[in-house]
Design a protein around this motif. Structure first.
Motif, PDB file in Angstrom:
ATOM      1  N   LYS A  76      20.658  16.625  21.880  1.00 16.54           N
ATOM      2  CA  LYS A  76      20.084  15.419  22.476  1.00 16.54           C
ATOM      3  C   LYS A  76      19.503  14.496  21.404  1.00 16.54           C
ATOM      4  O   LYS A  76      19.687  13.292  21.455  1.00 16.54           O
ATOM      5  CB  LYS A  76      18.993  15.767  23.491  1.00 16.54           C
ATOM      6  CG  LYS A  76      19.522  16.554  24.675  1.00 16.54           C
ATOM      7  CD  LYS A  76      20.518  15.724  25.448  1.00 16.54           C
ATOM      8  CE  LYS A  76      21.027  16.497  26.655  1.00 16.54           C
ATOM      9  NZ  LYS A  76      22.090  15.790  27.349  1.00 16.54           N
ATOM     10  N   LYS A  77      18.770  15.066  20.454  1.00 19.13           N
ATOM     11  CA  LYS A  77      18.183  14.315  19.353  1.00 19.13           C
ATOM     12  C   LYS A  77      18.278  15.144  18.084  1.00 19.13           C
ATOM     13  O   LYS A  77      18.260  16.375  18.139  1.00 19.13           O
ATOM     14  CB  LYS A  77      16.702  13.997  19.620  1.00 19.13           C
ATOM     15  CG  LYS A  77      16.464  13.049  20.760  1.00 19.13           C
ATOM     16  CD  LYS A  77      14.974  12.771  20.899  1.00 19.13           C
ATOM     17  CE  LYS A  77      14.703  11.849  22.076  1.00 19.13           C
ATOM     18  NZ  LYS A  77      13.264  11.599  22.233  1.00 19.13           N
ATOM     19  N   ALA A  78      18.350  14.460  16.958  1.00 13.76           N
ATOM     20  CA  ALA A  78      18.400  15.150  15.672  1.00 13.76           C
ATOM     21  C   ALA A  78      17.535  14.392  14.670  1.00 13.76           C
ATOM     22  O   ALA A  78      17.470  13.160  14.695  1.00 13.76           O
ATOM     23  CB  ALA A  78      19.835  15.235  15.174  1.00 13.76           C
ATOM     24  N   PHE A  79      16.852  15.151  13.808  1.00 13.38           N
ATOM     25  CA  PHE A  79      15.988  14.570  12.793  1.00 13.38           C
ATOM     26  C   PHE A  79      16.210  15.285  11.471  1.00 13.38           C
ATOM     27  O   PHE A  79      16.372  16.506  11.438  1.00 13.38           O
ATOM     28  CB  PHE A  79      14.512  14.715  13.177  1.00 13.38           C
ATOM     29  CG  PHE A  79      14.152  14.026  14.462  1.00 13.38           C
ATOM     30  CD1 PHE A  79      13.836  12.678  14.476  1.00 13.38           C
ATOM     31  CD2 PHE A  79      14.145  14.728  15.657  1.00 13.38           C
ATOM     32  CE1 PHE A  79      13.507  12.044  15.665  1.00 13.38           C
ATOM     33  CE2 PHE A  79      13.818  14.108  16.850  1.00 13.38           C
ATOM     34  CZ  PHE A  79      13.503  12.759  16.848  1.00 13.38           C
ATOM     35  N   LEU A  80      16.195  14.526  10.383  1.00 12.16           N
ATOM     36  CA  LEU A  80      16.209  15.091   9.042  1.00 12.16           C
ATOM     37  C   LEU A  80      14.756  15.185   8.604  1.00 12.16           C
ATOM     38  O   LEU A  80      14.053  14.184   8.539  1.00 12.16           O
ATOM     39  CB  LEU A  80      17.005  14.214   8.074  1.00 12.16           C
ATOM     40  CG  LEU A  80      16.940  14.619   6.603  1.00 12.16           C
ATOM     41  CD1 LEU A  80      17.497  16.022   6.383  1.00 12.16           C
ATOM     42  CD2 LEU A  80      17.675  13.610   5.747  1.00 12.16           C
ATOM     43  N   GLU A  90      16.110  19.181  12.324  1.00 11.50           N
ATOM     44  CA  GLU A  90      15.498  19.672  13.558  1.00 11.50           C
ATOM     45  C   GLU A  90      16.288  19.065  14.709  1.00 11.50           C
ATOM     46  O   GLU A  90      16.388  17.854  14.837  1.00 11.50           O
ATOM     47  CB  GLU A  90      14.032  19.248  13.632  1.00 11.50           C
ATOM     48  CG  GLU A  90      13.345  19.755  14.896  1.00 11.50           C
ATOM     49  CD  GLU A  90      11.894  19.337  14.958  1.00 11.50           C
ATOM     50  OE1 GLU A  90      11.063  20.034  14.362  1.00 11.50           O
ATOM     51  OE2 GLU A  90      11.626  18.297  15.587  1.00 11.50           O
ATOM     52  N   LEU A  91      16.860  19.928  15.518  1.00 13.69           N
ATOM     53  CA  LEU A  91      17.691  19.483  16.631  1.00 13.69           C
ATOM     54  C   LEU A  91      16.998  19.786  17.947  1.00 13.69           C
ATOM     55  O   LEU A  91      16.457  20.878  18.129  1.00 13.69           O
ATOM     56  CB  LEU A  91      19.048  20.194  16.610  1.00 13.69           C
ATOM     57  CG  LEU A  91      19.831  20.170  15.295  1.00 13.69           C
ATOM     58  CD1 LEU A  91      21.105  20.982  15.443  1.00 13.69           C
ATOM     59  CD2 LEU A  91      20.144  18.766  14.864  1.00 13.69           C
ATOM     60  N   GLN A  92      17.026  18.829  18.849  1.00 12.40           N
ATOM     61  CA  GLN A  92      16.561  19.064  20.212  1.00 12.40           C
ATOM     62  C   GLN A  92      17.831  19.244  21.042  1.00 12.40           C
ATOM     63  O   GLN A  92      18.626  18.318  21.175  1.00 12.40           O
ATOM     64  CB  GLN A  92      15.720  17.893  20.713  1.00 12.40           C
ATOM     65  CG  GLN A  92      14.427  17.766  19.966  1.00 12.40           C
ATOM     66  CD  GLN A  92      13.594  16.570  20.423  1.00 12.40           C
ATOM     67  OE1 GLN A  92      13.977  15.827  21.317  1.00 12.40           O
ATOM     68  NE2 GLN A  92      12.455  16.385  19.792  1.00 12.40           N
ATOM     69  N   VAL A  93      18.011  20.464  21.540  1.00 15.31           N
ATOM     70  CA  VAL A  93      19.226  20.798  22.274  1.00 15.31           C
ATOM     71  C   VAL A  93      18.900  21.110  23.729  1.00 15.31           C
ATOM     72  O   VAL A  93      17.774  21.494  24.051  1.00 15.31           O
ATOM     73  CB  VAL A  93      19.964  21.995  21.616  1.00 15.31           C
ATOM     74  CG1 VAL A  93      20.472  21.628  20.235  1.00 15.31           C
ATOM     75  CG2 VAL A  93      19.060  23.215  21.523  1.00 15.31           C
ATOM     76  N   ALA A  94      19.903  20.922  24.590  1.00 14.40           N
ATOM     77  CA  ALA A  94      19.694  21.172  26.022  1.00 14.40           C
ATOM     78  C   ALA A  94      20.930  21.840  26.605  1.00 14.40           C
ATOM     79  O   ALA A  94      22.064  21.635  26.161  1.00 14.40           O
ATOM     80  CB  ALA A  94      19.413  19.858  26.741  1.00 14.40           C
ATOM     81  N   LYS A  95      20.656  22.666  27.617  1.00 12.64           N
ATOM     82  CA  LYS A  95      21.712  23.342  28.367  1.00 12.64           C
ATOM     83  C   LYS A  95      21.229  23.365  29.812  1.00 12.64           C
ATOM     84  O   LYS A  95      20.361  24.160  30.167  1.00 12.64           O
ATOM     85  CB  LYS A  95      21.921  24.759  27.838  1.00 12.64           C
ATOM     86  CG  LYS A  95      23.004  25.540  28.548  1.00 12.64           C
ATOM     87  CD  LYS A  95      23.121  26.929  27.937  1.00 12.64           C
ATOM     88  CE  LYS A  95      24.231  27.721  28.560  1.00 12.64           C
ATOM     89  NZ  LYS A  95      24.321  29.060  27.962  1.00 12.64           N
ATOM     90  N   GLY A  96      21.776  22.469  30.626  1.00  8.64           N
ATOM     91  CA  GLY A  96      21.297  22.346  32.000  1.00  8.64           C
ATOM     92  C   GLY A  96      19.855  21.886  31.995  1.00  8.64           C
ATOM     93  O   GLY A  96      19.517  20.874  31.398  1.00  8.64           O
ATOM     94  N   SER A  97      18.959  22.639  32.634  1.00  7.12           N
ATOM     95  CA  SER A  97      17.536  22.272  32.670  1.00  7.12           C
ATOM     96  C   SER A  97      16.753  22.895  31.510  1.00  7.12           C
ATOM     97  O   SER A  97      15.570  22.620  31.343  1.00  7.12           O
ATOM     98  CB  SER A  97      16.919  22.707  34.001  1.00  7.12           C
ATOM     99  OG  SER A  97      16.994  24.112  34.123  1.00  7.12           O
ATOM    100  N   GLU A  98      17.402  23.724  30.715  1.00  6.90           N
ATOM    101  CA  GLU A  98      16.750  24.347  29.559  1.00  6.90           C
ATOM    102  C   GLU A  98      16.800  23.404  28.359  1.00  6.90           C
ATOM    103  O   GLU A  98      17.762  22.664  28.198  1.00  6.90           O
ATOM    104  CB  GLU A  98      17.462  25.645  29.163  1.00  6.90           C
ATOM    105  CG  GLU A  98      17.351  26.771  30.164  1.00  6.90           C
ATOM    106  CD  GLU A  98      18.074  27.996  29.654  1.00  6.90           C
ATOM    107  OE1 GLU A  98      17.533  28.660  28.758  1.00  6.90           O
ATOM    108  OE2 GLU A  98      19.188  28.254  30.144  1.00  6.90           O
ATOM    109  N   SER A  99      15.779  23.467  27.532  1.00  7.68           N
ATOM    110  CA  SER A  99      15.790  22.714  26.279  1.00  7.68           C
ATOM    111  C   SER A  99      15.130  23.557  25.192  1.00  7.68           C
ATOM    112  O   SER A  99      14.340  24.451  25.484  1.00  7.68           O
ATOM    113  CB  SER A  99      15.077  21.373  26.436  1.00  7.68           C
ATOM    114  OG  SER A  99      13.722  21.580  26.711  1.00  7.68           O
ATOM    115  N   ALA A 100      15.487  23.266  23.952  1.00 10.00           N
ATOM    116  CA  ALA A 100      14.945  24.027  22.825  1.00 10.00           C
ATOM    117  C   ALA A 100      14.999  23.179  21.571  1.00 10.00           C
ATOM    118  O   ALA A 100      15.694  22.162  21.520  1.00 10.00           O
ATOM    119  CB  ALA A 100      15.750  25.314  22.625  1.00 10.00           C
ATOM    120  N   VAL A 111      16.671  27.988   9.801  1.00 13.06           N
ATOM    121  CA  VAL A 111      15.568  28.033   8.839  1.00 13.06           C
ATOM    122  C   VAL A 111      14.209  28.153   9.505  1.00 13.06           C
ATOM    123  O   VAL A 111      13.188  28.079   8.862  1.00 13.06           O
ATOM    124  CB  VAL A 111      15.566  26.790   7.891  1.00 13.06           C
ATOM    125  CG1 VAL A 111      16.761  26.796   6.999  1.00 13.06           C
ATOM    126  CG2 VAL A 111      15.452  25.522   8.681  1.00 13.06           C
ATOM    127  N   GLY A 112      14.181  28.342  10.794  1.00 11.15           N
ATOM    128  CA  GLY A 112      12.872  28.477  11.405  1.00 11.15           C
ATOM    129  C   GLY A 112      12.959  28.496  12.850  1.00 11.15           C
ATOM    130  O   GLY A 112      12.272  28.531  13.721  1.00 11.15           O
TER     131      GLY A 112
END
Length: 112
Positions: A76-80, A90-100, A111-112
Motif C-alpha cells: 500500500k505504501k513504501a518508504f526508504l 519500510e512497507l505497509q502491506v495489506a491482505k484483505g482486512s489485515e495490514s502489517a 531487517v526488522g
C-alpha cells in the motif's frame, strides 16, 4: 555558658544548611548531565523517511513480495528509511482486512 550553647546550636544549623545546599547542587548537576546525554542520544539517531512508489522499489524487494511468503499481500505504501549509514525499506502491506509493516533491505531480506 548560655552563649556557648547558642553558638554550638548555630554552628550545627549552619553545618546542616551547608550540607543540604551541597546535596542540592550535586543533584542539579547530575540532572543536567542526564538531560544533556538524552539530548545527544536523540540528535545522533536521526532518521530520514522518504516516500517511494511501490513500482519504483528495487528488484530484490519486488521478488520477495511476489514470493510465497507474501502471497496475497499487496504493498500500500513504501518508504526508504535512512538511519546514519543504514538504509532499508519500510512497507505497509495489506491482505484483505489485515495490514502489517515490513522492513526489508534493498535485496529483499527482512531487517526488522
Amino acid at each position: 555558658m548560655r552563649k556557648l550553647i547558642v553558638s554550638a546550636v548555630a554552628m550545627t544549623l549552619i553545618s546542616f544548611a551547608s550540607v543540604q545546599a551541597n546535596a542540592q547542587t550535586t543533584e542539579a548537576a547530575q540532572t543536567e548531565t542526564k538531560q544533556e546525554t538524552t539530548t545527544k542520544t536523540t540528535t545522533t539517531s536521526k532518521e530520514e523517511k522518504v516516500a517511494v512508489k511501490p513500482e519504483d522499489l528495487p528488484e530484490g524487494i519486488k521478488k520477495t513480495i511476489k514470493g510465497e511468503e507474501f502471497s496475497g499481500w499487496t504493498v500500500k505504501k513504501a518508504f526508504l528509511i535512512t538511519e546514519g549509514s543504514n538504509e532499508y525499506y519500510e512497507l505497509q502491506v495489506a491482505k484483505g482486512s489485515e495490514s502489517a509493516r515490513v522492513k526489508l533491505d534493498k535485496d529483499g531480506k527482512n531487517v526488522g
